[in-house]
Every structure is written in C-alpha cells, then in structure tokens.
Design a protein around this motif. Structure first.
Motif, short mmCIF file in Angstrom:
data_model
loop_
_atom_site.label_atom_id
_atom_site.label_comp_id
_atom_site.label_asym_id
_atom_site.label_seq_id
_atom_site.Cartn_x
_atom_site.Cartn_y
_atom_site.Cartn_z
N VAL A 11 -4.20 5.19 42.57
CA VAL A 11 -3.49 6.40 43.00
C VAL A 11 -2.07 6.00 43.39
O VAL A 11 -1.88 5.04 44.14
CB VAL A 11 -4.18 7.08 44.20
CG1 VAL A 11 -3.36 8.29 44.67
CG2 VAL A 11 -5.60 7.51 43.85
N ILE A 12 -1.08 6.73 42.89
CA ILE A 12 0.32 6.48 43.24
C ILE A 12 0.86 7.72 43.94
O ILE A 12 0.80 8.83 43.40
CB ILE A 12 1.17 6.16 42.00
CG1 ILE A 12 0.67 4.89 41.32
CG2 ILE A 12 2.64 6.00 42.39
CD1 ILE A 12 1.38 4.58 40.01
N PHE A 27 3.10 9.14 57.54
CA PHE A 27 2.54 9.52 56.24
C PHE A 27 1.09 9.04 56.12
O PHE A 27 0.22 9.78 55.66
CB PHE A 27 3.39 8.94 55.12
CG PHE A 27 2.77 9.07 53.76
CD1 PHE A 27 2.83 10.27 53.07
CD2 PHE A 27 2.12 7.99 53.17
CE1 PHE A 27 2.25 10.40 51.81
CE2 PHE A 27 1.53 8.12 51.92
CZ PHE A 27 1.60 9.32 51.24
N ALA A 28 0.83 7.82 56.54
CA ALA A 28 -0.51 7.25 56.42
C ALA A 28 -1.52 8.04 57.23
O ALA A 28 -2.65 8.30 56.78
CB ALA A 28 -0.49 5.79 56.87
N GLN A 29 -1.12 8.48 58.42
CA GLN A 29 -2.02 9.25 59.27
C GLN A 29 -2.25 10.66 58.72
O GLN A 29 -3.36 11.17 58.74
CB GLN A 29 -1.45 9.32 60.69
CG GLN A 29 -1.42 7.98 61.40
CD GLN A 29 -0.60 8.01 62.67
OE1 GLN A 29 -0.06 9.04 63.04
NE2 GLN A 29 -0.51 6.87 63.34
N ARG A 30 -1.18 11.28 58.22
CA ARG A 30 -1.30 12.65 57.74
C ARG A 30 -2.01 12.74 56.39
O ARG A 30 -2.71 13.71 56.11
CB ARG A 30 0.10 13.30 57.62
CG ARG A 30 0.79 13.55 58.93
CD ARG A 30 0.10 14.56 59.83
NE ARG A 30 -0.23 15.78 59.11
CZ ARG A 30 -1.42 16.33 59.07
NH1 ARG A 30 -2.43 15.77 59.72
NH2 ARG A 30 -1.63 17.43 58.39
N LEU A 35 -6.99 5.26 55.98
CA LEU A 35 -8.45 5.13 55.85
C LEU A 35 -8.85 4.17 54.74
O LEU A 35 -10.01 3.77 54.64
CB LEU A 35 -9.07 6.50 55.59
CG LEU A 35 -8.80 7.59 56.63
CD1 LEU A 35 -9.39 8.92 56.17
CD2 LEU A 35 -9.38 7.19 57.98
N VAL A 36 -7.87 3.83 53.90
CA VAL A 36 -8.13 2.93 52.77
C VAL A 36 -8.07 1.49 53.27
O VAL A 36 -7.18 1.14 54.05
CB VAL A 36 -7.09 3.15 51.65
CG1 VAL A 36 -7.33 2.18 50.50
CG2 VAL A 36 -7.12 4.60 51.17
N LYS A 40 -6.56 -2.94 49.72
CA LYS A 40 -6.52 -2.10 48.53
C LYS A 40 -5.29 -1.19 48.48
O LYS A 40 -5.20 -0.34 47.59
CB LYS A 40 -7.78 -1.25 48.45
CG LYS A 40 -9.05 -2.04 48.18
CD LYS A 40 -10.23 -1.11 47.97
CE LYS A 40 -11.49 -1.89 47.61
NZ LYS A 40 -12.64 -0.98 47.36
N ILE A 41 -4.38 -1.36 49.41
CA ILE A 41 -3.22 -0.47 49.44
C ILE A 41 -1.95 -1.25 49.75
O ILE A 41 -1.98 -2.27 50.46
CB ILE A 41 -3.43 0.64 50.49
CG1 ILE A 41 -2.34 1.71 50.38
CG2 ILE A 41 -3.48 0.08 51.91
CD1 ILE A 41 -2.65 2.96 51.16
N SER A 42 -0.86 -0.79 49.19
CA SER A 42 0.44 -1.40 49.49
C SER A 42 1.49 -0.30 49.58
O SER A 42 1.40 0.72 48.89
CB SER A 42 0.84 -2.42 48.42
OG SER A 42 0.97 -1.81 47.15
#
Length: 223
Positions: A11-12, A27-30, A35-36, A40-42
């Motif tokens: 997912v981008i 942004f991450a919280q909203r 949760l990832v 697995k995320i950058s």
C-alpha cells in the motif's frame, strides 16, 4: 487495518500534506499506519520540488489580532484586503473559515473592487463551485472568496492566482460531534486533545490552503 493494510501485498499513501512538524505521528494515528508492524512500514519525507524562498513572499500584517472582538477583527481585515488586493491588481484568493465571513467580505469589497474593474467572485450555496473556479481561472484579474471547499483540491496555476489571503488559522468548531469525539478519544488514551489532535488538524488544513498558491515551478506570489 484489516480491510486495507492486511488485505494487500503493498500500500502506498502519498500527499504533500501528511506531516506535522516534519513527523508522520499525526497521520499514523489518524490513518492507522501505527497499527502496522514497524518492520513492514517505512515513511519518507521528500523535499519539495518548489523553491518557496524564491517563489513566495510571506507577510503577517501588523495590528490585526484575532484576540480582539470579532467585529473589530473583520473590519481591520476588510481594510487590509481592499488595499492589498488593489495593489495586486486582483488575481487573489481569499480563504475564510465560515460562510458568514465570506458574506461580510463580499458585501464590503464588491463596491471598491467593481470601481477598479476587478470582478469579485464568491463561493455560495446554490452556485456550482466548479463554475466559480472556472471563471476565476479565466479572468486573471478576478478575486475569489470562499470557505472550506477552496482550501484544498483546487488547481489554479499561473497568473490567475498570484496573491493568497488567509483570514485566520482554520480551527474546526469544537462543538462538531466528530471533532469532540476524536478529541475525547485522544484524551482517554492519555494524550492531549489539543496538541495531539486539534492543533495538528488545523495545521494540515493551513498547509493545504497555503498550497493553493504555488502549483508549478514557474508560479510566483504572496501570502
């Protein structure tokens, strides 16, 4: 998370207005990317392709303080807008945070602008926003006053938009149920409802509004 991040191999998510203070925390919280699993995320914050130091002049007018009474603030804004827009010879977008402000500014400025052959447009109920934006683009010396819809998603490159005026920081109304519920949720989780939610929300809208001015590397203007 289950329906988006866990349901695809990749997912981008991309936008010019994802960060607050150069971090992706809000942004991450909203949007749930917190949760990832971290492995697995950058996150990548890329440099803008625009040279804002050369393309934009930023001004904060003295003597206009929103802490004063609202009527006094509006009157000073009207005086400033008339002088500033006439100096710019139009090509101006005026962003407000409510329809009442749009109404007050429009009624006060229609006379002096018409006298100087400047077409004053406004966002209003019953009038197609796309039609108003089209007219604004086609008349390079026109002025457009609007509210929430015009803060994001409109694209007016070139000389049709060369001066941007932001009435005040776009804080959402406290009494809106969704705003109140999200603030409460942040506080129940141990956070600060203002600093962790309410202020970042306004910051992102402010960034989106600022972004209306510079759409190409050849654009120049003032805020």
């Amino acid at each position: 998370k289950e329906y988006v991040y866990d349901n695809f191999s990749s997912v981008i998510l991309t936008s010019a207005t994802l960060t607050v203070n150069k971090t992706f925390n809000y942004f991450a919280q909203r949007c749930g990317t917190d949760l990832v699993p971290k492995e697995k995320i950058s996150y990548h914050l890329l440099k803008s392709s625009f040279d804002y130091a050369k393309q934009v002049k930023f001004f904060v007018p003295k003597g206009i303080n929103y802490k004063e009474d609202k009527d006094g603030h509006l009157e000073k804004c009207i005086e400033f807008l008339e002088k500033a827009v006439l100096a710019s010879e139009g090509g101006s977008l005026i962003l407000c945070t409510g329809h009442k402000q749009v109404e007050v500014f429009y009624n006060a400025l229609i006379g002096p602008f018409s006298h100087n052959n400047i077409w004053l447009l406004r966002q209003a109920k019953g009038i197609s926003v796309s039609t108003v934006i089209r007219d604004f683009k086609e008349d390079i010396n026109s002025v457009l006053i609007g509210t929430e819809t015009l803060w994001q998603g409109i694209d007016v490159p070139g000389v049709s938009l060369r001066s941007l005026f932001i009435h005040k920081v776009p804080y959402r109304m406290f009494r809106l149920p969704v705003i109140r519920a999200r603030r409460d949720a942040v506080e129940e989780a141990g956070g600060d409802g203002f600093a962790d939610y309410y202020e970042p929300l306004a910051t992102l809208v402010l960034k989106q509004g600022f972004g209306r001015l510079i759409r190409k590397s050849t654009d120049y203007g003032i805020v």
